[in-house]
Design a protein around this motif. Structure first.
Motif, PDB file in Angstrom:
ATOM      1  N   ASP A  18       0.774  -1.339  -0.004  1.00  0.00           N
ATOM      2  CA  ASP A  18      -0.084   0.008   0.056  1.00  0.00           C
ATOM      3  C   ASP A  18       0.904   1.201   0.091  1.00  0.00           C
ATOM      4  O   ASP A  18       0.651   2.125  -0.654  1.00  0.00           O
ATOM      5  CB  ASP A  18      -0.885   0.074   1.153  1.00  0.00           C
ATOM      6  CG  ASP A  18      -2.049  -1.012   1.176  1.00  0.00           C
ATOM      7  OD1 ASP A  18      -2.218  -1.544  -0.027  1.00  0.00           O
ATOM      8  OD2 ASP A  18      -2.747  -1.298   2.173  1.00  0.00           O
ATOM      9  N   ASP A  21       2.411   1.762  -3.447  1.00  0.00           N
ATOM     10  CA  ASP A  21       1.412   1.999  -4.281  1.00  0.00           C
ATOM     11  C   ASP A  21       1.171   3.501  -4.286  1.00  0.00           C
ATOM     12  O   ASP A  21       1.093   4.471  -5.208  1.00  0.00           O
ATOM     13  CB  ASP A  21       0.037   1.467  -4.249  1.00  0.00           C
ATOM     14  CG  ASP A  21      -0.815   1.694  -5.135  1.00  0.00           C
ATOM     15  OD1 ASP A  21      -0.777   1.750  -6.238  1.00  0.00           O
ATOM     16  OD2 ASP A  21      -2.133   1.660  -5.070  1.00  0.00           O
ATOM     17  N   CYS A  40       9.902  -2.386  -7.077  1.00  0.00           N
ATOM     18  CA  CYS A  40       8.872  -3.455  -7.214  1.00  0.00           C
ATOM     19  C   CYS A  40       9.803  -4.667  -8.114  1.00  0.00           C
ATOM     20  O   CYS A  40       9.500  -5.821  -7.649  1.00  0.00           O
ATOM     21  CB  CYS A  40       7.970  -2.907  -8.438  1.00  0.00           C
ATOM     22  SG  CYS A  40       6.633  -1.874  -7.661  1.00  0.00           S
TER      23      CYS A  40
END
Length: 125
Positions: A18, A21, A40
């Protein structure tokens, strides 16, 4: 929902994803977005390695055979609901960790950004 030792890991992973993101949101600059991409990639590699080692351990313990599977690829495909080719990649512990269990520490940024093709079985090999 996982229980035991897996529950805190899932909670922390969800929080980290989260946060990642959010870091890639509309307010992020170009440099920050590039950094998110490399983070990532590093996280993906670590998760892939953990999954490969887990499949190998389950295979060694005979868990898949006990459940009627002739090979780990079929078991992984059924368990994860993925295509056979993806299950084969996830089951390829020999190719990705032939020298034993590799370190799960985060690689350096330059290593994260490098191509993954030489690390995945069957990719241009």
């Amino acid at each position: 929902m996982p229980t035991g030792r897996l529950a805190p890991a899932q909670h922390l992973l969800t929080e980290a994803l989260d946060t990642l993101d959010h870091a890639a949101g509309p307010a992020a600059g170009d440099t920050e977005m590039l950094s998110v991409l490399t983070v990532c990639e590093g996280a993906t590699r670590r998760l892939d390695l953990i999954a490969v080692h887990t499949v190998a351990a389950l295979q060694r313990r005979g868990v898949f055979a006990d459940r009627g599977y002739k090979n780990p690829i079929g078991a992984v495909a059924d368990l994860l609901g993925c295509e056979w080719a993806d299950a084969r990649r996830r089951s390829s512990a020999r190719c990705r960790s032939a020298s034993g269990r590799r370190s799960l520490r985060m690689p350096y940024q330059s290593q994260i950004a490098s191509s993954t093709s030489s690390r995945i079985c069957g990719a241009n090999a």
